[in-house]
Design a protein around this motif. Structure first.
Motif, PDB file in Angstrom:
ATOM      1  N   VAL A 196       9.635 -28.762  14.110  1.00  0.00           N
ATOM      2  CA  VAL A 196       8.212 -28.775  14.464  1.00  0.00           C
ATOM      3  C   VAL A 196       7.656 -27.355  14.484  1.00  0.00           C
ATOM      4  CG1 VAL A 196       6.575 -29.264  16.322  1.00  0.00           C
ATOM      5  CG2 VAL A 196       8.323 -30.952  15.723  1.00  0.00           C
ATOM      6  N   ASN A 197       8.391 -26.430  15.084  1.00  0.00           N
ATOM      7  CA  ASN A 197       7.915 -25.046  15.141  1.00  0.00           C
ATOM      8  C   ASN A 197       7.837 -24.419  13.764  1.00  0.00           C
ATOM      9  OD1 ASN A 197       7.738 -25.234  17.901  1.00  0.00           O
ATOM     10  ND2 ASN A 197       9.668 -24.180  18.308  1.00  0.00           N
ATOM     11  N   LEU A 223       4.390 -22.396   9.443  1.00  0.00           N
ATOM     12  CA  LEU A 223       3.955 -22.322   8.042  1.00  0.00           C
ATOM     13  C   LEU A 223       2.465 -22.617   7.913  1.00  0.00           C
ATOM     14  CD1 LEU A 223       6.975 -24.103   6.307  1.00  0.00           C
ATOM     15  CD2 LEU A 223       6.442 -21.660   6.250  1.00  0.00           C
ATOM     16  N   CYS A 224       1.984 -23.580   8.698  1.00  0.00           N
ATOM     17  CA  CYS A 224       0.555 -23.906   8.644  1.00  0.00           C
ATOM     18  C   CYS A 224      -0.294 -22.777   9.223  1.00  0.00           C
ATOM     19  CB  CYS A 224       0.288 -25.200   9.406  1.00  0.00           C
ATOM     20  SG  CYS A 224       0.988 -26.675   8.629  1.00  0.00           S
ATOM     21  N   ALA A 225       0.210 -22.123  10.262  1.00  0.00           N
ATOM     22  CA  ALA A 225      -0.557 -21.039  10.885  1.00  0.00           C
ATOM     23  C   ALA A 225      -0.747 -19.859   9.961  1.00  0.00           C
ATOM     24  CB  ALA A 225       0.152 -20.600  12.172  1.00  0.00           C
ATOM     25  N   LEU A 226       0.133 -19.705   8.985  1.00  0.00           N
ATOM     26  CA  LEU A 226      -0.020 -18.611   8.024  1.00  0.00           C
ATOM     27  C   LEU A 226      -1.324 -18.720   7.243  1.00  0.00           C
ATOM     28  CD1 LEU A 226       3.621 -18.390   6.596  1.00  0.00           C
ATOM     29  CD2 LEU A 226       2.532 -16.815   8.197  1.00  0.00           C
ATOM     30  N   HIS A 227      -1.880 -19.927   7.171  1.00  0.00           N
ATOM     31  CA  HIS A 227      -3.114 -20.141   6.416  1.00  0.00           C
ATOM     32  C   HIS A 227      -4.240 -20.662   7.311  1.00  0.00           C
ATOM     33  CE1 HIS A 227      -1.214 -19.396   2.512  1.00  0.00           C
ATOM     34  NE2 HIS A 227      -0.154 -20.019   3.010  1.00  0.00           N
ATOM     35  N   GLY A 228      -4.126 -20.363   8.612  1.00  0.00           N
ATOM     36  CA  GLY A 228      -5.217 -20.677   9.518  1.00  0.00           C
ATOM     37  C   GLY A 228      -5.319 -22.126   9.928  1.00  0.00           C
ATOM     38  N   ILE A 229      -4.244 -22.904   9.788  1.00  0.00           N
ATOM     39  CA  ILE A 229      -4.248 -24.328  10.177  1.00  0.00           C
ATOM     40  C   ILE A 229      -3.485 -24.455  11.492  1.00  0.00           C
ATOM     41  CG2 ILE A 229      -3.584 -26.657   9.499  1.00  0.00           C
ATOM     42  CD1 ILE A 229      -3.653 -25.678   6.585  1.00  0.00           C
ATOM     43  N   TYR A 230      -4.204 -24.879  12.556  1.00  0.00           N
ATOM     44  CA  TYR A 230      -3.595 -24.940  13.880  1.00  0.00           C
ATOM     45  C   TYR A 230      -3.644 -26.328  14.511  1.00  0.00           C
ATOM     46  CZ  TYR A 230      -3.933 -19.859  13.555  1.00  0.00           C
ATOM     47  OH  TYR A 230      -3.815 -18.556  13.136  1.00  0.00           O
ATOM     48  N   ASP A 231      -4.255 -27.288  13.871  1.00  0.00           N
ATOM     49  CA  ASP A 231      -4.405 -28.620  14.464  1.00  0.00           C
ATOM     50  C   ASP A 231      -3.536 -29.676  13.803  1.00  0.00           C
ATOM     51  OD1 ASP A 231      -5.705 -28.584  12.065  1.00  0.00           O
ATOM     52  OD2 ASP A 231      -7.526 -29.607  12.766  1.00  0.00           O
ATOM     53  N   TYR A 232      -2.538 -29.266  13.048  1.00  0.00           N
ATOM     54  CA  TYR A 232      -1.669 -30.229  12.366  1.00  0.00           C
ATOM     55  C   TYR A 232      -0.470 -30.526  13.255  1.00  0.00           C
ATOM     56  CZ  TYR A 232       1.380 -32.322   8.840  1.00  0.00           C
ATOM     57  OH  TYR A 232       2.216 -33.171   8.141  1.00  0.00           O
ATOM     58  N   ASP A 233      -0.246 -31.800  13.554  1.00  0.00           N
ATOM     59  CA  ASP A 233       0.868 -32.241  14.405  1.00  0.00           C
ATOM     60  C   ASP A 233       1.903 -32.972  13.548  1.00  0.00           C
ATOM     61  OD1 ASP A 233       2.602 -33.070  16.313  1.00  0.00           O
ATOM     62  OD2 ASP A 233       1.169 -34.263  17.464  1.00  0.00           O
ATOM     63  N   PRO A 234       3.079 -32.371  13.331  1.00  0.00           N
ATOM     64  CA  PRO A 234       4.103 -33.003  12.469  1.00  0.00           C
ATOM     65  C   PRO A 234       4.683 -34.287  13.050  1.00  0.00           C
ATOM     66  CG  PRO A 234       4.533 -30.656  12.783  1.00  0.00           C
ATOM     67  CD  PRO A 234       3.491 -31.042  13.771  1.00  0.00           C
ATOM     68  N   LEU A 235       4.495 -34.533  14.352  1.00  0.00           N
ATOM     69  CA  LEU A 235       5.086 -35.713  14.981  1.00  0.00           C
ATOM     70  C   LEU A 235       4.183 -36.935  14.917  1.00  0.00           C
ATOM     71  CD1 LEU A 235       6.766 -34.109  18.120  1.00  0.00           C
ATOM     72  CD2 LEU A 235       7.897 -34.946  16.068  1.00  0.00           C
ATOM     73  N   ARG A 236       3.018 -36.806  14.325  1.00  0.00           N
ATOM     74  CA  ARG A 236       2.149 -37.968  14.171  1.00  0.00           C
ATOM     75  C   ARG A 236       2.740 -38.946  13.163  1.00  0.00           C
ATOM     76  NH1 ARG A 236      -3.711 -34.893  13.681  1.00  0.00           N
ATOM     77  NH2 ARG A 236      -3.913 -34.296  15.882  1.00  0.00           N
ATOM     78  N   LEU A 269       4.457 -23.968  -0.803  1.00  0.00           N
ATOM     79  CA  LEU A 269       4.361 -24.146   0.638  1.00  0.00           C
ATOM     80  C   LEU A 269       4.318 -25.626   0.996  1.00  0.00           C
ATOM     81  CD1 LEU A 269       3.923 -23.040   3.511  1.00  0.00           C
ATOM     82  CD2 LEU A 269       1.469 -23.025   3.017  1.00  0.00           C
ATOM     83  N   LYS A 270       3.535 -26.396   0.243  1.00  0.00           N
ATOM     84  CA  LYS A 270       3.440 -27.828   0.515  1.00  0.00           C
ATOM     85  C   LYS A 270       4.797 -28.517   0.314  1.00  0.00           C
ATOM     86  CE  LYS A 270      -0.248 -29.946  -0.825  1.00  0.00           C
ATOM     87  NZ  LYS A 270      -1.274 -30.634  -1.660  1.00  0.00           N
ATOM     88  N   SER A 271       5.520 -28.100  -0.715  1.00  0.00           N
ATOM     89  CA  SER A 271       6.847 -28.694  -0.957  1.00  0.00           C
ATOM     90  C   SER A 271       7.813 -28.381   0.181  1.00  0.00           C
ATOM     91  CB  SER A 271       7.413 -28.181  -2.285  1.00  0.00           C
ATOM     92  OG  SER A 271       6.587 -28.555  -3.365  1.00  0.00           O
ATOM     93  N   GLU A 272       7.749 -27.157   0.687  1.00  0.00           N
ATOM     94  CA  GLU A 272       8.637 -26.794   1.797  1.00  0.00           C
ATOM     95  C   GLU A 272       8.297 -27.601   3.044  1.00  0.00           C
ATOM     96  OE1 GLU A 272      10.028 -22.902   4.440  1.00  0.00           O
ATOM     97  OE2 GLU A 272       8.706 -22.650   2.708  1.00  0.00           O
ATOM     98  N   ILE A 273       7.012 -27.768   3.339  1.00  0.00           N
ATOM     99  CA  ILE A 273       6.609 -28.544   4.503  1.00  0.00           C
ATOM    100  C   ILE A 273       7.047 -30.003   4.351  1.00  0.00           C
ATOM    101  CG2 ILE A 273       4.634 -29.406   5.803  1.00  0.00           C
ATOM    102  CD1 ILE A 273       3.208 -26.802   5.251  1.00  0.00           C
ATOM    103  N   LYS A 274       6.945 -30.547   3.124  1.00  0.00           N
ATOM    104  CA  LYS A 274       7.381 -31.931   2.901  1.00  0.00           C
ATOM    105  C   LYS A 274       8.864 -32.089   3.200  1.00  0.00           C
ATOM    106  CE  LYS A 274       3.999 -33.486  -0.543  1.00  0.00           C
ATOM    107  NZ  LYS A 274       3.811 -33.937  -1.944  1.00  0.00           N
ATOM    108  N   ARG A 275       9.670 -31.128   2.764  1.00  0.00           N
ATOM    109  CA  ARG A 275      11.107 -31.217   3.035  1.00  0.00           C
ATOM    110  C   ARG A 275      11.395 -31.103   4.533  1.00  0.00           C
ATOM    111  NH1 ARG A 275      11.206 -28.480  -2.018  1.00  0.00           N
ATOM    112  NH2 ARG A 275      10.998 -26.452  -1.001  1.00  0.00           N
ATOM    113  N   GLU A 276      10.641 -30.230   5.204  1.00  0.00           N
ATOM    114  CA  GLU A 276      10.800 -30.120   6.651  1.00  0.00           C
ATOM    115  C   GLU A 276      10.414 -31.438   7.335  1.00  0.00           C
ATOM    116  OE1 GLU A 276      11.952 -27.915   8.708  1.00  0.00           O
ATOM    117  OE2 GLU A 276      12.339 -26.229   7.367  1.00  0.00           O
ATOM    118  N   LEU A 277       9.346 -32.078   6.854  1.00  0.00           N
ATOM    119  CA  LEU A 277       8.924 -33.352   7.419  1.00  0.00           C
ATOM    120  C   LEU A 277       9.975 -34.442   7.197  1.00  0.00           C
ATOM    121  CD1 LEU A 277       5.124 -33.480   6.503  1.00  0.00           C
ATOM    122  CD2 LEU A 277       6.113 -33.377   8.804  1.00  0.00           C
ATOM    123  N   GLN A 278      10.607 -34.436   6.046  1.00  0.00           N
ATOM    124  CA  GLN A 278      11.652 -35.424   5.777  1.00  0.00           C
ATOM    125  C   GLN A 278      12.834 -35.241   6.722  1.00  0.00           C
ATOM    126  OE1 GLN A 278      12.434 -34.765   1.632  1.00  0.00           O
ATOM    127  NE2 GLN A 278      10.613 -35.866   0.932  1.00  0.00           N
TER     128      GLN A 278
END
Length: 387
Positions: free
Chosen positions: A174-175, A180-193, A215-224
């Motif tokens: 989660v962290n 990764l999202c904060a690097l581009h100014g995104i702070y309201d994304y919750d991976p546990l939803r 970046l999107k591919s890395e986040i997808k793998r983290e989500l999986q």
């Protein structure tokens, strides 16, 4: 290599039995074995390939047969090694083959306190062997012997310990995603939803552009990986809840877990952890219990200097932290109990350091009260059960 020593141990517990003493220094690469027999005043050593327990048993049998043949008496073999990476499987093998073995707490052995002490495996085995001799002469304080759990007891602790590791792994994923999202100014994304993967496609950077593809591919793998961890945690929690709810549960400590869970402030996780880490074993008195969880006092006195160093913190860390967490919950959900009244009488509305010190004292009293409750059925005074 041989080192001269004096074996002044009594010949036996029975008149016709002699003792052979063995100390084992374990490592992945090699096992250093030191042994002393009534045939010689010297300590003999052998080096075996690491993890070759059959070779060790063959060596022990050779020593036993040689001593028995030359002395014409039955032989009792006693051994010891330090607790560590190898766990207790070797202890069980030695005991199964007629060897009386001791597993030793490494921190309890006395060592040279010089800034640069000499340390080798051979010296360690000699120190272990001499400590074994002293222990058998009737000096119990020369070291601390580890209580070896049964295979069933050891396996019963896997449930909550695995869950702890998975929860830590969930936090890491989660962290990482939020970072990764904060690097581009995104702070309201919750991976546990629930729809975290679908919402990922809708994320936009501060400029309104889509996330970079890598970046999107890395986040997808983290989500999986996160989804897999969450699923594993749910499976373990279902198994844990089944122990609490099923009166006929085959779990070795099911009855104790169920009895703890009946009290308000104690949920299934706390009940499983407290029993698995603390109450699965027996204690002779409350001081042993406090020492086991590291809540025993550690005074310092030398000449005219005397002060308290606080609690020892040398016991079961997981049991200690769980006990302190439970103490806070006890104040909230058991406000009318004598323990809660004792805390309020001494602390009142005081906050800060004094309150944190007092909660540790309450945790010790609470663990002792719960131990008595499980052993004798004596409910902590003023405590209430779940409705």
């Amino acid at each position: 290599m041989m080192v001269r020593t004096v074996n002044d141990l009594p010949a036996a517990t029975h008149g016709e039995t002699v003792r052979c003493l063995i100390a084992i220094e374990l490592s992945k690469r090699s096992w250093v074995v030191a042994f002393n027999t009534p045939l010689s005043e010297k300590i003999s050593r052998r080096t075996l390939t690491g993890c070759k327990w059959k070779k060790l048993l063959e060596l022990i049998e050779d020593v036993r047969v040689r001593v028995s043949r030359q002395m014409g008496r039955s032989v009792e073999v006693m051994s010891c090694y330090e607790a560590g990476y190898d766990g207790f499987w070797l202890h069980r093998q030695l005991e199964a083959h007629g060897v009386r073995n001791y597993v030793i707490d490494p921190a309890s052995l006395q060592v040279d306190r010089r800034a640069r002490r000499v340390k080798t495996d051979r010296m360690d085995t000699e120190r272990l062997l001499r400590s074994l001799m002293a222990y058998l002469r009737g000096e119990p304080k020369v070291w601390s012997v580890v209580r070896v759990p049964s295979v069933a007891e050891e396996d019963a602790r896997r449930l909550h310990r695995e869950r702890d590791r998975l929860v830590s792994e969930r936090v890491q994923h989660v962290n990482r995603i939020k970072g990764l999202c904060a690097l581009h100014g995104i702070y309201d994304y919750d991976p546990l939803r629930r729809r975290a993967m679908a919402q990922l496609e809708q994320l936009r950077m501060t400029e309104g552009e889509a996330l970079p593809p890598r970046l999107k591919s890395e986040i997808k793998r983290e989500l999986q990986r996160l989804e897999l961890v969450v699923e594993m945690i749910a499976t373990l929690e279902a198994e844990r809840d089944a122990i609490v709810e099923d009166e006929a549960s085959p779990h070795v400590n099911a009855k104790k877990i169920q009895n703890l869970h009946k009290l308000k402030a104690i949920g299934p996780e706390f009940a499983a952890v407290l029993v698995g880490e603390i109450f699965h074993r027996g204690f002779n008195n409350r001081r042993q219990l406090a020492s086991y969880v590291g809540l025993a006092p550690s005074p310092f006195q030398s000449g005219n200097v005397a002060h308290d160093q606080g609690i020892s913190k040398s016991g079961n860390r997981k049991g200690r932290t769980t006990g302190i967490e439970l103490a806070w919950l006890w104040l909230r959900y058991q406000p009318d109990s004598d323990l809660s009244a004792w805390f309020r009488a001494r602390v009142g509305i005081t906050k800060g350091r004094i309150r944190r010190i007092a909660i540790v004292a309450l945790a010790r009293k609470l663990l002792v009260a719960l131990w008595r409750y499980l052993e004798t059925g004596l409910v902590p005074r003023g405590a209430v059960f779940k409705g």
